[in-house]
Design an enzyme around this catalytic site. Structure first.
Site, mmCIF file in Angstrom:
data_model
loop_
_atom_site.group_PDB
_atom_site.id
_atom_site.type_symbol
_atom_site.label_atom_id
_atom_site.label_comp_id
_atom_site.label_asym_id
_atom_site.label_seq_id
_atom_site.Cartn_x
_atom_site.Cartn_y
_atom_site.Cartn_z
ATOM 1 N N LYS A 1 -3.656 -12.551 -6.275
ATOM 2 C CA LYS A 1 -3.131 -11.290 -6.807
ATOM 3 C C LYS A 1 -2.312 -11.492 -8.085
ATOM 4 O O LYS A 1 -2.357 -10.658 -8.986
ATOM 5 C CB LYS A 1 -2.313 -10.572 -5.729
ATOM 6 C CG LYS A 1 -3.138 -10.088 -4.530
ATOM 7 C CD LYS A 1 -4.151 -9.018 -4.907
ATOM 8 C CE LYS A 1 -4.791 -8.357 -3.692
ATOM 9 N NZ LYS A 1 -5.797 -7.323 -4.090
ATOM 10 N N SER B 1 -3.582 -4.665 -6.996
ATOM 11 C CA SER B 1 -2.902 -5.919 -6.677
ATOM 12 C C SER B 1 -2.192 -5.713 -5.350
ATOM 13 O O SER B 1 -2.752 -5.145 -4.406
ATOM 14 C CB SER B 1 -1.958 -6.307 -7.807
ATOM 15 O OG SER B 1 -1.318 -7.528 -7.528
ATOM 16 N N TYR C 1 -3.297 -15.749 -1.023
ATOM 17 C CA TYR C 1 -3.398 -14.314 -1.340
ATOM 18 C C TYR C 1 -2.553 -13.987 -2.575
ATOM 19 O O TYR C 1 -3.017 -13.328 -3.507
ATOM 20 C CB TYR C 1 -2.954 -13.501 -0.125
ATOM 21 C CG TYR C 1 -2.994 -12.011 -0.304
ATOM 22 C CD1 TYR C 1 -4.205 -11.338 -0.410
ATOM 23 C CD2 TYR C 1 -1.820 -11.262 -0.351
ATOM 24 C CE1 TYR C 1 -4.242 -9.955 -0.552
ATOM 25 C CE2 TYR C 1 -1.854 -9.883 -0.492
ATOM 26 C CZ TYR C 1 -3.065 -9.238 -0.590
ATOM 27 O OH TYR C 1 -3.091 -7.865 -0.741
HETATM 28 N N1 LIG Z 1 -3.337 -2.662 3.399
HETATM 29 C C1 LIG Z 1 -2.311 -3.268 2.843
HETATM 30 O O1 LIG Z 1 -1.273 -3.499 3.491
HETATM 31 C C2 LIG Z 1 -2.351 -3.653 1.396
HETATM 32 C C3 LIG Z 1 -3.544 -3.775 0.705
HETATM 33 N N2 LIG Z 1 -3.544 -4.158 -0.618
HETATM 34 C C4 LIG Z 1 -4.800 -4.313 -1.354
HETATM 35 O O2 LIG Z 1 -5.458 -3.074 -1.387
HETATM 36 C C5 LIG Z 1 -6.866 -3.264 -1.371
HETATM 37 C C6 LIG Z 1 -7.479 -2.474 -0.235
HETATM 38 O O3 LIG Z 1 -6.891 -2.872 0.980
HETATM 39 P P1 LIG Z 1 -7.203 -2.148 2.368
HETATM 40 O O4 LIG Z 1 -7.501 -0.738 2.109
HETATM 41 O O5 LIG Z 1 -6.139 -2.528 3.309
HETATM 42 O O6 LIG Z 1 -8.532 -2.938 2.766
HETATM 43 P P2 LIG Z 1 -9.557 -2.776 3.979
HETATM 44 O O7 LIG Z 1 -9.689 -4.118 4.615
HETATM 45 O O8 LIG Z 1 -9.246 -1.596 4.825
HETATM 46 O O9 LIG Z 1 -10.906 -2.490 3.155
HETATM 47 C C7 LIG Z 1 -11.391 -3.457 2.288
HETATM 48 C C8 LIG Z 1 -12.566 -2.900 1.503
HETATM 49 O O10 LIG Z 1 -13.055 -3.915 0.607
HETATM 50 C C9 LIG Z 1 -14.431 -4.158 0.880
HETATM 51 N N3 LIG Z 1 -14.732 -5.570 0.638
HETATM 52 C C10 LIG Z 1 -14.147 -6.648 1.235
HETATM 53 N N4 LIG Z 1 -14.717 -7.781 0.812
HETATM 54 C C11 LIG Z 1 -15.683 -7.425 -0.085
HETATM 55 C C12 LIG Z 1 -16.632 -8.160 -0.841
HETATM 56 N N5 LIG Z 1 -16.716 -9.489 -0.774
HETATM 57 N N6 LIG Z 1 -17.480 -7.473 -1.641
HETATM 58 C C13 LIG Z 1 -17.423 -6.121 -1.710
HETATM 59 N N7 LIG Z 1 -16.549 -5.391 -1.019
HETATM 60 C C14 LIG Z 1 -15.698 -6.025 -0.209
HETATM 61 C C15 LIG Z 1 -14.591 -3.751 2.342
HETATM 62 O O11 LIG Z 1 -15.917 -3.440 2.709
HETATM 63 P P3 LIG Z 1 -16.921 -4.544 3.335
HETATM 64 O O12 LIG Z 1 -16.127 -5.359 4.310
HETATM 65 O O13 LIG Z 1 -18.042 -3.761 3.949
HETATM 66 O O14 LIG Z 1 -17.391 -5.347 2.165
HETATM 67 C C16 LIG Z 1 -13.715 -2.520 2.411
HETATM 68 O O15 LIG Z 1 -14.379 -1.412 1.847
HETATM 69 C C17 LIG Z 1 -7.065 -4.779 -1.269
HETATM 70 O O16 LIG Z 1 -7.280 -5.294 -2.555
HETATM 71 C C18 LIG Z 1 -5.754 -5.281 -0.706
HETATM 72 O O17 LIG Z 1 -5.500 -6.611 -1.096
HETATM 73 C C19 LIG Z 1 -2.371 -4.395 -1.283
HETATM 74 C C20 LIG Z 1 -1.174 -4.277 -0.647
HETATM 75 C C21 LIG Z 1 -1.078 -3.901 0.732
HETATM 76 C C1 LIG Z 2 14.335 -6.863 -6.763
HETATM 77 C C2 LIG Z 2 14.041 -6.113 -5.559
HETATM 78 C C3 LIG Z 2 13.077 -6.734 -4.656
HETATM 79 C C4 LIG Z 2 12.563 -5.787 -3.599
HETATM 80 C C5 LIG Z 2 11.798 -6.530 -2.578
HETATM 81 C C6 LIG Z 2 10.827 -5.704 -1.844
HETATM 82 C C7 LIG Z 2 10.156 -6.422 -0.714
HETATM 83 C C8 LIG Z 2 8.924 -7.172 -1.118
HETATM 84 C C9 LIG Z 2 8.172 -7.672 0.063
HETATM 85 C C10 LIG Z 2 6.809 -8.131 -0.304
HETATM 86 C C11 LIG Z 2 5.859 -7.827 0.793
HETATM 87 C C12 LIG Z 2 4.446 -8.102 0.432
HETATM 88 C C13 LIG Z 2 3.544 -7.183 1.192
HETATM 89 C C14 LIG Z 2 2.139 -7.483 0.900
HETATM 90 C C15 LIG Z 2 1.230 -6.481 1.519
HETATM 91 C C16 LIG Z 2 -0.161 -6.906 1.425
HETATM 92 O O1 LIG Z 2 -0.706 -7.121 0.383
HETATM 93 C C17 LIG Z 2 -0.783 -7.111 2.719
HETATM 94 N N1 LIG Z 2 -0.614 -6.098 3.667
HETATM 95 C C18 LIG Z 2 -2.104 -7.624 2.621
HETATM 96 O O2 LIG Z 2 -1.945 -8.918 3.054
#
Ligand SMILES: NC(=O)C1=CN([C@@H]2O[C@H](COP(=O)(O)OP(=O)(O)OC[C@H]3O[C@@H](n4cnc5c(N)ncnc54)[C@H](OP(=O)(O)O)[C@@H]3O)[C@@H](O)[C@H]2O)C=CC1
Ligand SMILES: CCCCCCCCCCCCCCCC(=O)[C@@H](N)CO
Length: 304
Positions: free
Chosen positions: A169, A151, A165
């Protein structure tokens, strides 16, 4: 112990771990770690050349060859075909995800649908395709199986710019809670991971379009390293944790939003009971500061 579901340990050595989105960022780091711990690993994503590069990188780092599956999680038939051709899965990590932050009013419905289709429907497609063989495996081997879902902290609290988004999630949490009821008797255990901003190719892309206010709220904490998130996630999977927080704010957020999620640990149940009321206060303080930032930003852009 008074807790149910009961505590569980999920072994990785020699078992088949399938990581979606395993060609980049958090998924790649997780696949690499699982391979290093002796699991048989498959990675699934769309782009075959990025999958190949990931396979090479994992071989270089660990000496282990992972299997690659090219499929778009939005296509249920393609997902079923890919999983049908692969070995039965012991640990399914639904990590694929897309994020396009933008104010809902300005965001196209295509972009909204894209996030919901990939993040939420894609996870349904995977679980539907993998579950029958996973159940069979768990039964035959007597070993617990796991479904882990990536998530986001934006799946615990709605944040400016993340309407679609966050919806995708938050949806995963409902899926996870309900599914845990349904598969507990099959010895399959669900883990939900809530990462903060994490340095990945996906985040670098996102930064090019992130609204100013989203930066103020989400960017107020430093980004984690993909490998640190992967480590937290994998430890959470191995100990059968339902909720996995990744950093300090993540722990606050977990207690503040714990709701009716299952808990296997008496100690953590106790921490939650004591912490929930106070964390409501902390959460309101955060909301206060976020709304203040939004208000100031509006005042500035109107006058400037
Ligand atoms: N990076 C962040 O700040 C955060 C990320 N997340 C979550 O973590 C997970 C990974 O993120 P992150 O590592 O940044 O992602 P990246 O964008 O670096 O990588 C995404 C991966 O998902 C694959 N992907 C995307 N779309 C599809 C599709 N339709 N079918 C199959 N595969 C797919 C991509 O490959 P390809 O494009 O070749 O399909 C790639 O391998 C996600 O679910 C994201 O929402 C959560 C919080 C924070
Ligand atoms: C009770 C205490 C509360 C503490 C609050 C902490 C702060 C929360 C901030 C939320 C930020 C969301 C980041 C999403 C990252 C992500 O999924 C992407 N990078 C992809 O779009």
């Amino acid at each position: 112990a008074i807790v149910r579901p009961r505590p569980v340990r999920i072994p990785l050595k020699g078992r088949h771990v399938l990581v979606t989105g395993g060609s980049s960022g958090i998924g790649l780091a997780l696949a690499l770690r699982a391979a290093a711990e002796g699991a048989r690993v498959s990675i699934l994503a769309r782009d075959p050349s990025r999958l190949q590069d990931a396979r090479d990188a994992i071989r270089l780092a660990t000496g282990v060859d992972v299997a690659i599956l090219a499929a778009d999680v939005r296509d249920p038939e393609a997902v079923a075909r890919a999983l049908g051709a692969a070995d039965p899965v012991d640990v399914l990590v639904c990590n694929h995800g897309v994020f396009l932050p933008q104010e809902l009013e300005r965001q196209s419905l295509e972009d909204v649908r894209f996030m919901v289709e990939v993040n939420l429907m894609g996870t349904f497609h995977l679980i539907k395709a993998a579950l029958p063989a996973m159940k069979q495996r768990a039964k035959e081997s007597g070993l617990p199986g796991s479904v882990a879902i990536m998530s986001s902290q934006a799946g615990q609290v709605g944040v400016y710019g993340y309407a679609a988004y966050s919806a995708s999630k938050f949806g995963l949490r409902g899926l996870a809670e309900a599914l845990q009821h349904e598969v507990i008797a099959d010895n399959i255990h669900i883990t939900l991971v809530f990462p903060p901003d994490t340095d990945t190719p996906g985040l670098a892309e996102e930064h090019k379009r992130r609204p100013e206010i989203t930066k103020l709220i989400a960017g107020s904490q430093g980004g984690m390293k993909a490998d640190d998130v992967a480590k937290k996630a994998l430890n959470g999977i191995k100990s059968g944790q339902f909720v996995v927080a990744c950093n300090f704010e993540g722990y606050l957020l977990y207690v503040a939003t714990v709701g009716l999620s299952p808990q296997r640990s008496c100690l953590m149940a106790f921490v939650e009971i004591l912490g929930v009321g106070f964390m409501r206060f902390v959460g309101l303080c955060y909301q206060w500061s976020w709304f203040t930032s939004i208000e100031k930003w509006h005042a500035k852009t109107k006058s400037g």
